[in-house]
Scaffold this active site. Sequence first.
Site, short mmCIF file in Angstrom:
data_model
loop_
_atom_site.label_atom_id
_atom_site.label_comp_id
_atom_site.label_asym_id
_atom_site.label_seq_id
_atom_site.Cartn_x
_atom_site.Cartn_y
_atom_site.Cartn_z
CG ASP A 155 -1.49 -1.47 1.30
OD1 ASP A 155 -1.95 -1.72 0.60
OD2 ASP A 155 -1.83 -1.68 2.69
CD GLU A 183 -8.86 -2.81 -0.91
OE1 GLU A 183 -9.56 -3.13 0.14
OE2 GLU A 183 -7.84 -3.59 -1.08
#
Length: 479
Positions: free
Chosen positions: A45, A222
């Site tokens: 991420d 997401e």
Amino acid sequence: MTTILRRAAVLASTVVALIAGLPVTQANASPAVQYTNPIANRRADPHIVKHTDGFYYFTATVPEYDRIVLRRATTLQGLATAPETVIWRKHSSGELGAHIWAPEIHFINGKWYIYFAAGRTDDVWRIRMYVLENSSANPLTGGWTERGRIMTPLDTFSLDASTFVAGGVRYLTWAQNDPAVGSGTNLYLARMGANPWTITGTVARLSVPTYNWETRGHRVNEGPSVIQRNGRIFLTYSASATDANYCLGLLTASASADLLNPASWTKTANPVFASNDATGQYGPGHNSFTVSEDGQSDILVYHDRNYRDISGDPLNDPNRRTRVQKIYWNADGTPEFGIPVPDGSTPVRLKSYNLPDRFVRHYDFRARVESNVKPLADTQFRIVPGLAGSGTVSLESTNFPGYYLRHRNFELWVERDDTTTAFRGDASFFRRTGLANSSGVSFESHNYPGRYIRHSDSLLNLQPINDAAGRDAATFILE
């Protein structure tokens, strides 16, 4: 603009330059950038921002899910070896005590903010979004203040907050579950309020996972991230389970549209970035955007794994790596992400010097120059140490690793290295300063000195260069 009109425009600008006695330049070219991947192992991420102080700041999820880390360097590659500072740790009990996920760092109104997601020690899946604040010029120093939770109308699983400014308005975008919609997460957008940890007004639901590539393993939209260019706002997001099914989707809106109207956004029907067996990259996703050191190239930052098969829950597999590669822009102003490139040095494209809308590409493995090439990877080559040694270079195909640009009967082909001395000689070149312009490059044959790669009637051949036209055709701009 049609291809014919676009080529006419390019030709017109070229004629003007020649009449004026100027070199033929690449009007919209951005110089080549080269990095070595991965930038960081066991960092998922990833979020990288280039600040006005000349530093890149990099934060990411650690596989222990227990802390937030930060590093900085003056170059993107420098982040790979930059020391890492733990700037915050999870709470020992209660809220903010588990699953510390997906930090992002932003500089807003003279202060640093980190957005992240966290669960509770007594309910690790009660994931919500939180914000930290630091007023120091260097966010690796000074204290971080917990500004608390970002409150949304739904008190449900929520994560991956990101922020951007468009039309003078700051927005927050994030992923959240809505029980009325069903399982999984959707994408949302709202204006930010009086401070960077509150939202205000209408909350718009921009996207729900409906395509099959958004629902593999889990129903997931997401990790939203925004890049703005050419009068449009492009919002990338990650879809499906966090294994090899993970991929990037794209939403697009006009910069002048009402961004809180879901109808303003168009979803691309297919993923724009996905696993690639040929390059050995799997599950690319949860991206951010930054820029190259010279500010002229847009850079995609993302994580992936270099193997497909995972034992057990992908969330327990620690080996997602942070990677970077250049984004290109299509003639219609849309981003072209290509494929996740192989590990090691990132590729470049070779743009024709005198036909500036055309790039070296392979088609049925014959090398040529063409415009509007799809797929992008057909035009991408890694410049690697020459297979024949002796200070040479070789040009390795990006989407066919192990295949190299080589001459055969003085024609240029992309073929697999068969390890013979003949092949390696044919696939090795001396990189020279551009014969027509020092800003470009030319490639002289290793085993046929005096012969250069050049285009002729759109095809690449190996020929001696004796005149200005030949020098032009044997010069390429690296992009």
